[in-house]
Design an enzyme around this catalytic site. Structure first.
Site, PDB file in Angstrom:
ATOM      1  N   ASN A   1       0.887  -1.169   0.000  1.00 40.70           N
ATOM      2  CA  ASN A   1       0.000   0.000   0.000  1.00 40.70           C
ATOM      3  C   ASN A   1       0.924   1.218   0.000  1.00 40.70           C
ATOM      4  OD1 ASN A   1      -2.346  -1.557   0.223  1.00 40.70           O
ATOM      5  ND2 ASN A   1      -2.208  -1.598   2.454  1.00 40.70           N
TER       6      ASN A   1
ATOM      7  N   LYS B   1       0.635  -3.951  -6.016  1.00 39.55           N
ATOM      8  CA  LYS B   1      -0.717  -4.277  -5.559  1.00 39.55           C
ATOM      9  C   LYS B   1      -1.634  -3.346  -6.350  1.00 39.55           C
ATOM     10  CE  LYS B   1      -3.630  -4.071  -1.373  1.00 39.55           C
ATOM     11  NZ  LYS B   1      -3.638  -4.020   0.108  1.00 39.55           N
TER      12      LYS B   1
ATOM     13  N   GLU C   1      -8.169  -3.272  -2.646  1.00 40.35           N
ATOM     14  CA  GLU C   1      -8.316  -2.461  -1.436  1.00 40.35           C
ATOM     15  C   GLU C   1      -7.972  -0.989  -1.717  1.00 40.35           C
ATOM     16  OE1 GLU C   1      -6.020  -4.701   1.500  1.00 40.35           O
ATOM     17  OE2 GLU C   1      -7.774  -5.950   1.902  1.00 40.35           O
TER      18      GLU C   1
ATOM     19  N   ASP D   1      -7.420 -14.540   3.122  1.00 36.93           N
ATOM     20  CA  ASP D   1      -6.384 -13.595   3.517  1.00 36.93           C
ATOM     21  C   ASP D   1      -5.681 -14.069   4.789  1.00 36.93           C
ATOM     22  OD1 ASP D   1      -4.839 -11.382   3.854  1.00 36.93           O
ATOM     23  OD2 ASP D   1      -6.436 -10.059   4.524  1.00 36.93           O
TER      24      ASP D   1
ATOM     25  N   GLU E   1      -0.687 -11.536  11.657  1.00 40.49           N
ATOM     26  CA  GLU E   1      -1.844 -10.641  11.602  1.00 40.49           C
ATOM     27  C   GLU E   1      -3.113 -11.283  12.168  1.00 40.49           C
ATOM     28  OE1 GLU E   1      -2.723  -9.172   7.678  1.00 40.49           O
ATOM     29  OE2 GLU E   1      -4.550  -8.194   8.333  1.00 40.49           O
TER      30      GLU E   1
ATOM     31  N   TRP F   1     -16.327  -6.303   3.500  1.00 39.20           N
ATOM     32  CA  TRP F   1     -15.107  -7.008   3.101  1.00 39.20           C
ATOM     33  C   TRP F   1     -15.359  -8.400   2.522  1.00 39.20           C
ATOM     34  CZ3 TRP F   1     -10.981  -3.896   3.093  1.00 39.20           C
ATOM     35  CH2 TRP F   1     -10.982  -2.796   3.936  1.00 39.20           C
TER      36      TRP F   1
END
Ligand code: GCV
Length: 616
Positions: free
Chosen positions: A160, A238, A242, A321, A349, A480
């Site tokens: 990102n 990417k 998102e 994910d 995560e 999501w």
């Protein structure tokens, strides 16, 4: 400022630290490592450089020592392999050793403001205040650590891409080149995450990949970048994911977008790594026809064969994910004419934030066995590193980095062998029985975490803000695409041919395994099927009872782990960190157990067959 001890991962040994002055080449680094290790020990080593061998090496025992033959980086890998084997008491690798994948990459989600997205080990090791900011000795130690397990590419910035990280391939190129130079002696090359819309930021009115001005802009930019860093590994992208820009903005396919960038990199020998993590992140939860796990395959499968030769499509191991357990992404099985990279995540995560123990090798074994090593050409893992003194927050999280290197070199690696070698290197004072205790604990740690959090393939019951701690309905009404659709009758999503059809994306053998709840492995049951609480599991228990039992068992096992760790003599600071984090893990496990059990009890009204406490 870090102390010298902090600069080294425990598996390289505290007493063995010959790297305060950076070496100039991998060959010199290898000589120093061997010199330091054999100083005061019997035996000598000789290095024989054979440039044609590249990354490969062979270790030949001689009467009075060892000869390591290898390419420029091969001799370094050989030196580390020899030292590791001697320190851990493992057998020496026999014959020619070469890595299975040419690209073995760590993906760092470091932002230039110093934060690390999904980082659990402190701030960035090289960015702060929107600039490069690092201790060169620590970066040197980082290079050594990566080389010691064969990781050869570091992508240093978040996929990102946020301001001013675009300038890494612009105004910040000189600093990027300095950083690359620190890692080069360790045979670690840089990769950069880029922003697909960068030509627009630079004044063009479009980033359309088919616009010749855009292609020319990227060609020129790539030339500038390679002038500064001739051995850059390439770009990571990417796109259309998102909220990131990408070719879809211009009605172009991902092959068109990736190929345009790949063309710009090709003259310089660079790779274009294109992430396949693309799905609709603005889904209406009322929409039951859209099923997020289908997204990547639907998008990319028709593009198989359309990617340029220096494009690598990087695919997360599961279709969602990085959940605790997912079936292997069908994309990894369905793109025979595309170079694929398998993306793993060392950063915990969804797997405990480097507070809860979660050793990943058993999970990777399953993934690699399902995919088959010949299908993938590269391997990447999201980094779990940060500025914490021990690099990874929890000392055991170092195992995941160490093991990643081992699996990236040899995808047939055995999880327990790797784990035991790591224990012996990291805690050389342990007795055989203590090693057994820790090895068993680590080998079952994923299953324990899975049981108290989200067993049976139930994903996404985490708190949406942090991805730590329970929130069974937290994701249920969000955009999501992450739903369990629990109600008073049933839970799970029907992904069979009669449901969303996701199962049809698999080759026949897996499709027929998953299609029927009677044959579907228990651990994926609710990933593929929507079932009533009274569903009879193969072991005779009802589904609801199994949910309760798993949460009670998982929590009890976390408590047992706590007691076992108390018996082990962890040295120095590790002892305190491990104890503190284990206490947090037990609290977390209790919270998960009670929240999830209560959640399902309220829906189902079914009491626990064993009469344990479930809060009403
Ligand atoms: C870097 C998940 C994470 C995001 C991450 C994304 C990705 O959605 O929560 O933090 O963004 O994956 O892999 O791109």
């Amino acid at each position: 400022m870090q102390t010298a001890v902090d600069l080294h991962p425990a598996w390289l040994g505290e007493a063995h630290m010959p790297v305060m002055l950076p070496p100039s080449t991998p060959y010199e680094a290898a000589q120093r490592e061997l010199g330091a290790f054999f100083a005061g020990r019997a035996g000598r080593t000789a290095l024989r450089l054979e440039p044609g061998m590249g990354e490969a090496y062979a270790i030949q025992p001689e009467a009075d020592g060892y000869v390591i033959t290898g390419g420029e980086s091969g001799v370094l890998y050989g030196a580390f392999a020899l030292i590791r084997a001697l320190r851990a008491g493992s057998p020496l690798p026999e014959g020619r050793q070469a890595p299975a994948y040419a690209l073995r990459m760590l993906n760092c989600w470091d932002n230039m403001n110093g934060t690390v997205e999904r980082g659990y080990a402190g701030r960035s090791l090289w960015f702060e205040d929107n600039a490069f900011c690092y201790d060169p000795a620590r970066i040197n130690a980082l290079g050594r650590m990566l080389a010691s397990v064969g990781v050869n590419v570091l992508c240093l910035n978040n996929v990102n891409v946020a301001e001013p990280a675009q300038e890494l391939i612009g105004d910040l190129l000189p600093q990027l080149a300095d950083f690359a130079a620190l890692l080069r002696p360790w045979a670690v090359r840089l990769m950069v995450s880029i922003d697909f819309s960068m030509p627009v930021r630079d004044g063009l009115d479009t980033a359309d990949p088919l616009d010749p001005r855009v292609a020319a802009w990227w060609r020129e930019r790539a030339s500038r970048v390679y002038e500064a860093i001739p051995d850059l590994a390439g770009f990571l992208v990417k796109a259309d994911s998102e909220h990131r820009p990408g070719p879809h903005t211009y009605g172009r396919t991902h092959a068109e977008g990736a190929n345009m960038l790949a063309d710009a990199l090709r003259p310089h020998g660079g790779a274009l790594v294109w992430r396949a993590f693309v799905y609709n992140c603005k889904q209406d939860w009322r929409d039951t026809a859209t099923d997020r796990p289908c997204a990547a395959y639907d998008l990319y499968r028709p593009l198989d064969g359309a990617f340029a030769e220096n494009v690598i499509l990087q695919v997360k191991y599961g279709p969602y994910d990085f959940q605790v357990r997912e079936p292997v992404s069908p994309l990894l099985l369905g793109m025979p004419r595309t170079a694929l990279s398998l993306e793993l995540q060392l950063a915990q995560e969804y797997t405990g934030h480097q507070i809860d123990i979660f050793a990943m090798p058993p999970m990777w074994r399953e993934v690699l066995d399902t995919v088959g090593p010949q299908r993938i050409r590269a391997i990447a893992a999201v980094s779990n590193l940060g500025r914490d003194a021990n690099w990874t927050g929890h000392p055991f999280a170092q195992l995941n980095l160490y093991a990643f290197g081992c699996f990236a070199w040899d995808p047939q690696a055995d999880p327990e062998t790797v784990t035991r070698a790591w224990i012996r290197l990291t805690y050389p004072v342990f007795s055989a029985a203590q090693e057994d205790t820790l090895a068993r604990l680590l080998m079952r740690s994923r299953e324990v975490y899975e049981r108290y959090t989200a067993p049976l393939g139930l994903c996404w019951m985490v708190r949406p803000e942090t991805h730590y701690g329970p929130s069974p309905y937290g994701y249920e009404f969000q955009a999501w695409g992450t739903y369990n659709r629990a109600d008073r009758n049933a839970v799970g999503i029907d992904r069979t041919a009669n449901g969303t059809g996701y199962v049809l994306q698999y080759p026949e053998a897996l499709r027929s395994l998953y299609e029927q709840p009677e044959t579907c492995p228990d651990e994926l049951l609710l990933f593929f099927h929507r079932l009533p609480y009274g569903w009879r599991m193969r072991d005779g228990r009802t589904l609801i009872q199994r949910i309760y039992d798993d949460h009670f068992d998982g929590c009890a096992q976390a408590e047992a782990m706590q007691a076992e760790l108390e018996t082990l003599p962890f040295p120095g600071r590790d002892s305190q960190v491990i104890r503190e984090r284990m206490a947090l893990q037990v609290m977390n496990a209790r919270e998960w157990r009670d929240v999830v059990n209560t959640f399902f009890f309220r829906f189902s009204g079914a009491p626990d067959a064993n009469g344990r406490v479930i809060y009403p």
